[in-house]
Design a protein around this motif. Structure first.
Motif, PDB file in Angstrom:
ATOM      1  N   GLY A   3     -52.698 -22.311  -4.403  1.00  0.00           N
ATOM      2  CA  GLY A   3     -52.227 -21.105  -3.778  1.00  0.00           C
ATOM      3  C   GLY A   3     -53.451 -20.523  -3.222  1.00  0.00           C
ATOM      4  N   ARG A   4     -54.455 -20.530  -3.759  1.00  0.00           N
ATOM      5  CA  ARG A   4     -55.498 -19.723  -3.249  1.00  0.00           C
ATOM      6  C   ARG A   4     -56.168 -20.354  -2.072  1.00  0.00           C
ATOM      7  NH1 ARG A   4     -56.744 -14.822  -5.127  1.00  0.00           N
ATOM      8  NH2 ARG A   4     -57.130 -14.566  -7.149  1.00  0.00           N
ATOM      9  N   GLU A   5     -56.054 -21.958  -1.721  1.00  0.00           N
ATOM     10  CA  GLU A   5     -56.299 -22.486  -0.781  1.00  0.00           C
ATOM     11  C   GLU A   5     -55.424 -22.391   0.358  1.00  0.00           C
ATOM     12  OE1 GLU A   5     -56.970 -26.860  -1.354  1.00  0.00           O
ATOM     13  OE2 GLU A   5     -58.433 -26.851   0.139  1.00  0.00           O
ATOM     14  N   GLY A   6     -54.059 -22.492  -0.152  1.00  0.00           N
ATOM     15  CA  GLY A   6     -53.039 -22.348   0.855  1.00  0.00           C
ATOM     16  C   GLY A   6     -53.177 -20.900   1.656  1.00  0.00           C
ATOM     17  N   MET A   7     -53.568 -19.755   1.054  1.00  0.00           N
ATOM     18  CA  MET A   7     -53.852 -18.488   1.520  1.00  0.00           C
ATOM     19  C   MET A   7     -55.152 -18.412   2.396  1.00  0.00           C
ATOM     20  SD  MET A   7     -51.271 -16.835   1.204  1.00  0.00           S
ATOM     21  CE  MET A   7     -51.985 -15.343   2.073  1.00  0.00           C
ATOM     22  N   MET A   8     -56.337 -19.324   2.040  1.00  0.00           N
ATOM     23  CA  MET A   8     -57.395 -19.412   2.581  1.00  0.00           C
ATOM     24  C   MET A   8     -57.009 -19.799   4.110  1.00  0.00           C
ATOM     25  SD  MET A   8     -59.850 -21.743   3.946  1.00  0.00           S
ATOM     26  CE  MET A   8     -59.910 -23.210   2.748  1.00  0.00           C
ATOM     27  N   TYR A   9     -56.338 -20.872   4.131  1.00  0.00           N
ATOM     28  CA  TYR A   9     -55.897 -21.592   5.517  1.00  0.00           C
ATOM     29  C   TYR A   9     -54.956 -20.355   6.106  1.00  0.00           C
ATOM     30  CZ  TYR A   9     -58.482 -25.934   4.801  1.00  0.00           C
ATOM     31  OH  TYR A   9     -59.125 -26.668   4.849  1.00  0.00           O
ATOM     32  N   ALA A  10     -54.158 -19.886   5.602  1.00  0.00           N
ATOM     33  CA  ALA A  10     -53.316 -18.862   6.153  1.00  0.00           C
ATOM     34  C   ALA A  10     -53.984 -17.602   6.767  1.00  0.00           C
ATOM     35  CB  ALA A  10     -52.109 -18.530   5.356  1.00  0.00           C
ATOM     36  N   GLN A  11     -54.920 -17.314   6.210  1.00  0.00           N
ATOM     37  CA  GLN A  11     -55.770 -16.234   6.843  1.00  0.00           C
ATOM     38  C   GLN A  11     -56.651 -16.559   7.630  1.00  0.00           C
ATOM     39  OE1 GLN A  11     -59.072 -14.151   6.092  1.00  0.00           O
ATOM     40  NE2 GLN A  11     -60.170 -16.096   5.889  1.00  0.00           N
ATOM     41  N   TYR A  12     -57.199 -17.807   7.648  1.00  0.00           N
ATOM     42  CA  TYR A  12     -58.375 -18.235   8.946  1.00  0.00           C
ATOM     43  C   TYR A  12     -57.512 -18.462   9.983  1.00  0.00           C
ATOM     44  CZ  TYR A  12     -61.495 -21.312  10.771  1.00  0.00           C
ATOM     45  OH  TYR A  12     -62.360 -21.874  12.012  1.00  0.00           O
ATOM     46  N   ILE A  13     -56.271 -18.990   9.981  1.00  0.00           N
ATOM     47  CA  ILE A  13     -55.552 -19.439  11.335  1.00  0.00           C
ATOM     48  C   ILE A  13     -54.777 -18.247  11.874  1.00  0.00           C
ATOM     49  CG2 ILE A  13     -55.338 -21.847  10.933  1.00  0.00           C
ATOM     50  CD1 ILE A  13     -52.586 -21.900  10.037  1.00  0.00           C
ATOM     51  N   ALA A  14     -54.477 -17.229  10.885  1.00  0.00           N
ATOM     52  CA  ALA A  14     -53.808 -16.111  11.411  1.00  0.00           C
ATOM     53  C   ALA A  14     -54.872 -15.279  12.341  1.00  0.00           C
ATOM     54  CB  ALA A  14     -53.321 -15.225  10.262  1.00  0.00           C
ATOM     55  N   ALA A  15     -55.858 -15.164  11.695  1.00  0.00           N
ATOM     56  CA  ALA A  15     -56.988 -14.498  12.505  1.00  0.00           C
ATOM     57  C   ALA A  15     -57.115 -15.192  14.051  1.00  0.00           C
ATOM     58  CB  ALA A  15     -58.244 -14.609  11.768  1.00  0.00           C
ATOM     59  N   GLN A  16     -56.955 -16.507  13.860  1.00  0.00           N
ATOM     60  CA  GLN A  16     -57.279 -17.059  15.349  1.00  0.00           C
ATOM     61  C   GLN A  16     -56.034 -16.840  16.219  1.00  0.00           C
ATOM     62  OE1 GLN A  16     -58.576 -21.115  14.579  1.00  0.00           O
ATOM     63  NE2 GLN A  16     -60.951 -20.130  13.981  1.00  0.00           N
ATOM     64  N   ALA A  17     -54.896 -16.597  15.540  1.00  0.00           N
ATOM     65  CA  ALA A  17     -53.837 -16.198  16.092  1.00  0.00           C
ATOM     66  C   ALA A  17     -53.969 -14.606  17.094  1.00  0.00           C
ATOM     67  CB  ALA A  17     -52.519 -16.274  15.186  1.00  0.00           C
ATOM     68  N   PHE A  18     -54.230 -13.729  16.014  1.00  0.00           N
ATOM     69  CA  PHE A  18     -54.411 -12.546  16.684  1.00  0.00           C
ATOM     70  C   PHE A  18     -55.641 -12.402  17.443  1.00  0.00           C
ATOM     71  CE2 PHE A  18     -56.906 -11.075  12.872  1.00  0.00           C
ATOM     72  CZ  PHE A  18     -58.089 -10.208  13.733  1.00  0.00           C
ATOM     73  N   ASN A  19     -56.731 -13.054  17.603  1.00  0.00           N
ATOM     74  CA  ASN A  19     -58.028 -13.152  18.171  1.00  0.00           C
ATOM     75  C   ASN A  19     -57.795 -13.027  19.444  1.00  0.00           C
ATOM     76  OD1 ASN A  19     -60.670 -12.814  17.563  1.00  0.00           O
ATOM     77  ND2 ASN A  19     -61.017 -14.990  18.571  1.00  0.00           N
ATOM     78  N   SER A  20     -56.844 -13.554  20.293  1.00  0.00           N
ATOM     79  CA  SER A  20     -56.691 -13.641  21.636  1.00  0.00           C
ATOM     80  C   SER A  20     -54.977 -13.066  22.087  1.00  0.00           C
ATOM     81  CB  SER A  20     -57.029 -14.842  22.213  1.00  0.00           C
ATOM     82  OG  SER A  20     -58.142 -15.418  22.221  1.00  0.00           O
ATOM     83  N   GLY A  21     -54.185 -13.331  20.690  1.00  0.00           N
ATOM     84  CA  GLY A  21     -52.668 -12.926  20.774  1.00  0.00           C
ATOM     85  C   GLY A  21     -52.250 -11.444  20.647  1.00  0.00           C
ATOM     86  N   GLY A  22     -53.376 -10.669  20.295  1.00  0.00           N
ATOM     87  CA  GLY A  22     -53.113  -9.365  20.020  1.00  0.00           C
ATOM     88  C   GLY A  22     -52.609  -8.882  18.683  1.00  0.00           C
ATOM     89  N   LEU A  23     -52.427  -7.649  18.456  1.00  0.00           N
ATOM     90  CA  LEU A  23     -51.878  -7.127  17.160  1.00  0.00           C
ATOM     91  C   LEU A  23     -50.777  -6.053  17.801  1.00  0.00           C
ATOM     92  CD1 LEU A  23     -55.283  -6.625  14.962  1.00  0.00           C
ATOM     93  CD2 LEU A  23     -53.195  -8.171  14.737  1.00  0.00           C
ATOM     94  N   GLY A  24     -50.632  -5.037  16.836  1.00  0.00           N
ATOM     95  CA  GLY A  24     -49.340  -4.074  17.092  1.00  0.00           C
ATOM     96  C   GLY A  24     -49.414  -3.027  16.111  1.00  0.00           C
ATOM     97  N   ILE A  25     -48.453  -2.020  16.221  1.00  0.00           N
ATOM     98  CA  ILE A  25     -48.593  -0.809  15.207  1.00  0.00           C
ATOM     99  C   ILE A  25     -48.581  -1.076  13.705  1.00  0.00           C
ATOM    100  CG2 ILE A  25     -47.820   0.656  17.393  1.00  0.00           C
ATOM    101  CD1 ILE A  25     -45.073   1.020  15.940  1.00  0.00           C
ATOM    102  N   ILE A  26     -48.451  -2.205  13.439  1.00  0.00           N
ATOM    103  CA  ILE A  26     -48.564  -2.413  11.687  1.00  0.00           C
ATOM    104  C   ILE A  26     -50.223  -2.088  11.610  1.00  0.00           C
ATOM    105  CG2 ILE A  26     -48.793  -3.866   9.733  1.00  0.00           C
ATOM    106  CD1 ILE A  26     -46.568  -5.725  10.980  1.00  0.00           C
ATOM    107  N   HIS A  27     -50.935  -2.562  12.352  1.00  0.00           N
ATOM    108  CA  HIS A  27     -52.432  -2.414  12.100  1.00  0.00           C
ATOM    109  C   HIS A  27     -52.741  -0.933  12.769  1.00  0.00           C
ATOM    110  CE1 HIS A  27     -53.193  -6.378  11.121  1.00  0.00           C
ATOM    111  NE2 HIS A  27     -54.350  -5.874  10.861  1.00  0.00           N
ATOM    112  N   SER A  28     -51.868  -0.280  13.552  1.00  0.00           N
ATOM    113  CA  SER A  28     -52.254   0.959  14.215  1.00  0.00           C
ATOM    114  C   SER A  28     -51.901   2.064  12.861  1.00  0.00           C
ATOM    115  CB  SER A  28     -51.482   1.249  15.367  1.00  0.00           C
ATOM    116  OG  SER A  28     -51.703   0.384  16.535  1.00  0.00           O
TER     117      SER A  28
END
Ligand SMILES: [Fe+2]
Length: 430
Positions: free
Chosen positions: A253-278
């Motif tokens: 579970g920990r390793e699955g979340m490690m990859y989830a968090q790493y590639i999610a950041a790579q998605a928003f890095n150029s793909g943008g965020l929205g008002i959840i974050h705002s």
């Protein structure tokens, strides 16, 4: 380029850099040798201290074993403040350091990124660099970013978030700076370091991941190279967050979340965020609550708000969250995605609205760091009309808002904010 420019007709898309990374159980043991390879001699280590775990002690002792001089700044606060950054800059300059290591979640990495940029500009105040690519000197000290949570993604992104405490105390300002020069030199993602992460914190960080993945997937930036990563990160989060939360010493579970968090950041890095974050940034600015907790509470409301402009995309999200979408229309499948997110939120024990967040469900003494200097007298979350208004105004000024799937105005966003503070999640379930 600023988000507004990326939204013009026929925009040129922009892909932002990632650092090299070491991923997997045991990766943290490479910090010393990697620092030597990068030419580190005297390193400022920036962290919240992670009191209650021995992670900082183990890593700094290992660095010393490899012959590195270590200076420790362990006072980074949750939602890092400008004074944390400037205190670290002063320590760096006084000790003639040549490099940085940050250990922790987003707060430690973000404060460290701000400090590097300040150092590269002779100690200018970090708040001068709010905005998009404000660095005038792209050469700043090398930085190894070591993540101890599965949430932030800051170890691999070009973003950092700072609370500006020089503004009106009744209207504190938390801002996101995006800067290609802030990208770390090396990211270290080691799920073994997550084992000390408390249950509630693990769950909340997991919803930061779900926000990082889902916001670019529906963003108006519509950045094609981010979409695959976004969906994969949502799938990994849906599959692993319950296990990481409730069976925290189990590696998968920990390793699955490690990859989830790493590639999610790579998605928003150029793909943008929205008002959840705002919304999350605004509530942190006023109440100093945890970024992941804020995202978790905002996520279902913002998904519901954005759904009418992105049913097809939300139907894709349903599928990767494990919903059987055969025979469903896009609208039905999108509704099922929202139900699945609420189920996940409830399964991992997250409070359902901001006014449910009390001192007992959110401790400012997380890992023993004590109340932060700036917010020691912070009120419990009010949620009255004035509170909804000021949070909405902060949301509209946030750098993440233009990328949101749906156009935002005060009139359209205010009810979303009000629901986050006071509404009932059962209203959203179909
Ligand atoms: Fe985030």
């Amino acid at each position: 380029m600023q988000v507004d420019e990326l939204l013009k007709p026929f925009p040129i898309k922009e892909f932002h850099p990632f650092p090299r990374a070491l991923l997997g159980p045991g990766a943290h043991e490479m910090i010393g040798p990697e620092a030597l390879k990068l030419g580190f001699k005297k390193t400022l280590v920036m962290t919240s201290g992670l009191r209650g775990s021995d992670i900082v002690h183990k890593i700094t002792e290992s660095m010393k074993y490899h012959g590195l001089d270590v200076v420790l700044y362990d006072k980074v606060e949750s939602n890092p403040k400008d004074y944390n950054v400037m205190d670290a800059v002063q320590l760096y300059q006084e000790n003639s350091c040549d490099s940085f290591v940050s250990i922790g979640g987003g707060s430690s990495h973000d404060a460290c990124k701000g400090a590097r940029i300040s150092v590269a500009h002779d100690g200018r105040n970090v708040n001068d660099f709010e905005g998009f690519n404000k660095s005038e000197n792209p050469r700043n000290p090398p930085h190894i970013a070591v993540s101890t949570t599965a949430g932030t993604g800051s170890e691999t992104s070009w973003a950092y978030v700072i609370t500006d405490t020089t503004t009106d105390p009744d209207n504190p300002h938390k801002y996101v700076a995006f800067d290609d020069a802030s990208v770390a030199t090396l990211a270290v993602d080691d799920p073994v370091l997550y084992y000390d992460c408390p249950v509630d914190y693990t769950a909340q960080c997991g919803f930061d991941v779900l926000a990082h993945a889902s916001e670019p997937y529906v963003s108006r930036l519509n950045f094609e190279p981010s979409l695959g990563n976004a969906l994969r990160a949502i799938k990994l989060t849906a599959e692993n967050l319950r296990q990481a939360t409730w069976n925290p010493q189990e590696l998968s579970g920990r390793e699955g979340m490690m990859y989830a968090q790493y590639i999610a950041a790579q998605a928003f890095n150029s793909g943008g965020l929205g008002i959840i974050h705002s919304i999350s940034h605004a509530v942190s600015a006023f109440y100093d609550t945890h970024h992941g907790l804020n995202n978790a509470i905002a996520l279902p409301r913002v998904w519901a708000f954005n759904m009418p402009v992105a049913y097809r995309r939300f139907a894709d999200i349903a599928e990767v969250m494990g919903v059987d979408t055969h025979g469903l229309t896009d609208v039905q499948a999108a509704d099922a995605a929202l139900n699945a997110a609420i189920r996940l939120l409830r399964d991992v024990g997250i409070p359902e609205r901001f006014t449910d967040v009390t001192q007992s469900s959110y401790s400012k003494n997380r890992l023993g760091t004590g109340p932060t200097k700036y917010y020691e007298n912070a009120a419990v979350i009010k949620g009255d009309d004035e509170d909804v208004d000021r949070i909405t105004r902060h949301v509209l000024g946030d750098a993440c808002t233009p990328g949101n799937a749906k156009e935002c105005t005060f009139e359209t966003v205010r009810p979303v904010v009000d629901h986050c503070l006071n509404g009932d999640l059962d209203d959203l379930i179909s």
